[in-house]
Design a protein around this motif. Structure first.
Motif, short mmCIF file in Angstrom:
data_model
loop_
_atom_site.label_atom_id
_atom_site.label_comp_id
_atom_site.label_asym_id
_atom_site.label_seq_id
_atom_site.Cartn_x
_atom_site.Cartn_y
_atom_site.Cartn_z
N GLN A 1 9.71 11.05 22.82
CA GLN A 1 10.10 12.46 22.71
C GLN A 1 11.56 12.69 23.04
O GLN A 1 11.97 13.81 23.34
N ARG B 1 6.66 23.60 22.23
CA ARG B 1 6.76 22.17 22.57
C ARG B 1 8.22 21.75 22.66
O ARG B 1 8.64 21.03 23.59
N GLU B 2 9.03 22.21 21.69
CA GLU B 2 10.44 21.83 21.67
C GLU B 2 11.18 22.40 22.89
O GLU B 2 12.05 21.74 23.45
N ARG C 1 10.22 20.17 25.70
CA ARG C 1 10.77 18.82 25.50
C ARG C 1 12.26 18.77 25.84
O ARG C 1 12.71 17.89 26.57
N GLN D 1 6.29 12.89 28.97
CA GLN D 1 5.80 13.32 27.66
C GLN D 1 5.30 14.75 27.75
O GLN D 1 4.68 15.15 28.73
N ILE E 1 12.03 16.59 29.33
CA ILE E 1 11.83 15.16 29.08
C ILE E 1 12.89 14.32 29.80
O ILE E 1 14.09 14.55 29.67
N GLU F 1 8.21 10.87 18.12
CA GLU F 1 6.98 11.65 18.35
C GLU F 1 5.87 10.81 19.00
O GLU F 1 5.08 11.34 19.77
#
Length: 932
Positions: free
Chosen positions: A612, A424-425, A428, A371, A432, A553
């Motif tokens: 995510q 964040r993207e 991710r 995460q 992730i 999310e």
């Protein structure tokens, strides 16, 4: 040995007595025969002050050695240039006298760093010492004064010379020979060519540095202020500049108020270390940058790089603000500093590494990213199964600058802080579900809340790499994070701190992300979780979309998730269809309600599989709380099926109508046999004891009634009036017409409110009963004609109060909504329009026969027949290829469903309308606007 026993750049060939110059005292017997008139002493030449004076030093023992200035006796050297002395207005700047510079250079090149012996012949009242200097360990070596005279670089001081003194006579003879040979100052021309054009200042240091293009410049180090700051004479243009070593800083001498200098620990030793290797040596300097008019550079000598040596010997520390300009690469400097730290040398004698108390396996490990918590934090799963929160070292995520006008409670950092979502993207998508290499750089201890600063828990700050790429560096280079600045003595920082600074410099130069001058990206994300009204509005869009892209999310439980829908830019709460998952613990007014067994296992399973991640969802319906219900797929795996397969859920009866029912039942049967988790107490009933629950076979009932079709909607729903009560409506309309004619509504007297029943004036001039659905403005009110099923937008002036005698209590609304059973309406707008046009032609404003087949959420599903022919209207649409069949699973409906399916196959064969290009559904192509 000397305290400075690190690797020496230049050889030292002598041993001096402790703390003083070594005195070669003559023995009594020698004194009678060969002893010189004055004691012979030895030392190493540190500095040539001019063509007639030198500084001689001893050997270091426990610190910098003693020094003495020796002036060559009986000679007169020319004076070197002098600069205006600060704070002395009467002082004047004077240039070189002819041949002063060549004489100084002669001494510098011949003596610097060499061992000499000397005698002091006399000492002035001011303490100045004059004597004879020999190169080497004894008087058999070269007499320096004689060498200067031989080259014509100095003159003999003839005042007071006695002819009986052999040495003085020898000097006069050498001068006469040089004069006769026209050497040096005795040559023609007066020596103006030996006068330097000294430049003490540079008008534009930045331009001067840039013009050299980081090419090595020849220089002589004239003065060492401290271990890392020197005064250099740049050749051949004679610029006298101060140069600070790039990337490092040595302990300095602090000037007190009274003018006295107080050395920091190891300042004197560091200065001597640099002096003994560079002072008055020929070097090359790479001019790298300018800071506050001081030039930053790297000094190169054939025997080594003083910057790296100072670090390796513990005399200097790396400095962040200038290490970036160091052309040899900051990695070498950090490595040299690290070596000194590990050996606890000098300034690092009390050094304790940030991770010194950690085992090696805890410093370096491989983990799987589960995460992304923030733009600088993530949760990773170790090989042991433990989950650990990791923070990226030395970077700061995007944050709000200045005052925040927005209510903190309503602030959604991910969407409201500029570039937070992009950061964040980025993490991710890169990390992730991937395995990464983690190097723990330091542990930031927990800090309590104080002075308005919130408390912080303990943080494990690490460098995280994937495929050899430093994640923090990549984030900074895209302008999605900034680098934290530290105090110079703060060692808790990234092990790749210099790369982070370089990446930030590139991002600033290229105006990336946070450093861009463009408008800040805004993310308007609607959160419709739990908002029933908004959810109802979104439901048709999501249903029509078929499989939609989403990002998980948050995971509330094994079957309850929060999804971000990128195309719709909204957040929804999503419940998995077809399964019954163990409920987790919940907060209730009576306290915390314990979760069902294996609820935590189910939640963890769902988190590890989809949190995510990018997924696809099929929305089928929604519940009363505004939560959407449907199926979630990730990499071809149906999450509902996966939970059942791993004995973490049971199949719910609502799955029977789903196309995934067979798959769910198949994996459930296999899970039961394993008797794990939710099936741990499962006991299979023996066949002989099994009780067959035979449900009574329902039969399709038909009870057709006459209706009058008044309205058909764009969704292929329709409104009808019951023919049996039609006469009541006619009487009510006649009475209402008379009443309104006698007492017409006063225009503007009625203020419509949503949900009110009223009367509305239709375009035919007549008044009808209606219900207010929405009030946008007095000029635009949405109304629904309750007896006919049509809708219209009218001005409030065309509305009036519904007289009590004609209210819905007297006669309920006469228009009832239905939809066709057994058919699917095309999602494609053109195909749907064709079906609607056909229905409007055939049945609008006509009398038909209606039979309710089964109920529904909003309206019942029915079959319609033409009154005269008794032909099925819906079946006719299927035969014409205008709609598809909804193959119901109920057994008592199979006869009708079979008839519809046979009609559909006939339409396919004839390539009618929808089927003109064959069975488009075989491609599973959502882009055609259809889904099974």
């Amino acid at each position: 040995r000397a305290a400075l026993s690190g690797p020496l750049l230049f050889p030292v060939h002598s041993r001096l007595s402790s703390g003083t110059m070594a005195t070669a005292a003559a023995t009594p017997s020698q004194a009678q025969s060969t002893a010189p008139a004055f004691p012979l002493q030895r030392g190493i030449v540190k500095l040539a002050l001019s063509g007639g004076a030198i500084i001689v030093r001893g050997q270091p023992r426990g610190g910098p050695p003693p020094e003495r200035q020796i002036n060559l006796s009986n000679i007169r050297p020319s004076a070197l240039a002098r600069r205006v002395t600060p704070n002395q207005p009467e002082s004047k700047e004077t240039p070189d006298e002819p041949w002063a510079w060549p004489a100084r250079e002669f001494l510098r090149k011949k003596l610097i760093g060499k061992e000499v012996c000397f005698t002091v012949e006399y000492k002035t009242p001011q303490g100045r010492e004059y004597g004879v200097v020999y190169l080497g360990k004894d008087t058999t070596g070269e007499n320096i004064a004689e060498s200067l005279l031989t080259e014509g670089l100095v003159a003999v001081r003839r005042e007071g010379i006695r002819g009986t003194n052999f040495e003085q006579a020898r000097l006069c003879e050498l001068e006469d020979q040089a004069r006769a040979a026209k050497k040096g100052m005795w040559g023609d021309g007066g020596g103006s060519q030996t006068i330097r054009d000294l430049k003490y200042t540079i008008d534009n240091p930045r331009h001067f540095v840039d013009s050299n293009h980081q090419k090595p410049v020849n220089a002589v180090i004239e003065h060492v202020r401290d271990g890392s700051v020197v005064r250099a004479l740049l050749l051949p243009d004679y610029y006298l500049v101060t140069v600070m070593l790039s990337g490092v800083k040595c302990p300095t001498f602090k000037r007190e108020a009274d003018g006295a200098e107080t050395p920091e620990p190891f300042a004197a030793e560091a200065k001597f270390f640099t002096e003994s290797r560079l002072l008055q040596r020929d070097v090359q300097i790479i001019l790298e940058s300018v800071q506050n008019q001081v030039i930053l550079g790297t000094i190169l000598h054939p025997n080594g790089n003083i910057t790296e040596l100072l670090l390796r010997e513990g005399f200097a520390r790396c400095v962040d603000w200038s290490i970036a300009v160091y052309t040899q690469g900051p990695e070498k400097l950090r490595a040299a500093e690290r070596s000194a730290k590990e050996r606890k040398l000098r300034i690092w004698k009390d050094y304790v590494a940030p991770t010194s108390n950690m085992d090696q396996k805890d410093k370096h490990f491989v983990a799987k990213v589960m995460q992304i918590l923030n733009a600088d934090a993530m949760v990773a799963k170790l090989n042991s199964g433990e989950q650990k929160t990791l923070h990226l070292s030395s970077i700061r995520p995007p944050r709000l600058e200045g005052e925040v006008n927005q209510d903190r409670k309503k602030l959604r950092p991910l969407y409201d802080i500029p570039y937070m979502f992009e950061a964040r993207e980025f993490l991710r998508k890169k990390l992730i579900g991937k395995k990464v290499n983690v190097t723990v750089d330091y542990i930031r201890q927990a800090s309590p809340a104080a002075g308005g600063v919130p408390a912080f828990p303990e943080r494990t700050c690490s460098t995280v790499t994937i495929g050899g790429i430093n994640t923090a560096e990549a984030l900074v280079s895209k302008g999605l994070a900034t680098v934290i600045r530290y105090r110079q003595d703060d060692d808790q920082r990234s092990s790749h701190y210099d790369e982070l600074l370089a990446a930030e410099a590139r991002a600033i130069k290229n105006a990336k992300g946070l450093h861009s001058k463009k408008e800040v990206p805004i993310h308007r994300v609607a959160d419709i979780s739990g908002d029933t009204q908004k959810a109802k509005q979104f439901l048709p869009f999501l249903q029509r979309a078929g499989r939609s892209e989403a990002v998980v999310e948050y995971v509330f439980s094994g079957s309850r998730l929060k999804l971000y829908m990128p195309k719709e830019t909204c957040l929804i709460t999503f419940l998995l269809a077809g399964i019954e998952c163990p409920r987790g613990s919940r907060n209730t007014p009576a306290g915390i309600q314990e979760g069902e067994p294996f609820s935590e296992d189910a939640t963890q399973f769902t988190k590890e599989l989809v949190l995510q991640r990018e997924v696809e969802v099929e929305v089928e319906s929604m519940d009363k709380a505004g939560n959407f219900i449907g199926w979630l797929h990730i990499d071809g795996v149906n999450l509902s099926v996966a939970l059942v397969e791993h004995s973490l859920s049971k199949v719910h009866f609502t799955a029977e109508r789903s196309s995934y029912y067979k798959a769910l039942m198949s994996v459930e049967e296999a899970a039961k046999l394993k008797r794990e988790k939710v099936w741990s107490n499962y006991e299979e009933q023996p066949p002989e004891e099994a009780v067959l629950q035979v449900a009574e076979e329902k039969e399709r009932t038909t009870n057709y009634k006459s209706v009058f079709v008044t309205e058909i909607t764009d969704e292929l729903h329709f409104f009808v009036q019951d023919v049996e009560t039609g006469t009541q409506l006619e009487k009510l309309m006649e009475s209402m017409k008379s009443e309104i004619a006698a007492h017409p509504p006063v225009e503007g007297s009625y203020s419509p409110r949503r949900g009110d029943f009223c009367i509305a004036k239709f375009i035919d001039g007549e008044w009808y009963r209606a219900r207010v659905e929405k009030v946008e403005s007095p000029a635009k009110v949405h109304i629904f004609y309750i007896d006919y099923g049509n809708r219209e937008n009218v001005a409030s002036s065309r509305l009036g109060v519904l007289p009590p005698a004609f209210s819905t209590r007297i006669l309920p609304p006469q228009a009832t909504e239905y939809c066709f059973a057994y058919i699917q309406v095309p999602q494609d707008e053109d195909a749907r329009a064709d079906a609607i046009d056909s229905i409007v032609r055939d049945i609008q404003n006509t009398q038909c026969l209606l039979n309710v087949e089964f109920g529904g959420l909003n309206c019942s599903s029915v079959t319609l027949q033409f009154t005269d022919t008794k032909d099925d209207v819906g079946l006719g649409l299927v035969k014409e290829g205008l709609v598809m069949v909804d193959a119901r699973k109920e057994k008592h409906l199979q006869k009708v469903v079979t008839e519809y399916l046979n009609a559909q196959e006939a339409a396919k064969s004839a390539r009618l309308n929808l089927w003109r290009y064959g069975d488009f559904r075989a491609d599973d192509a959502d882009e055609f606007g259809y889904r099974r």
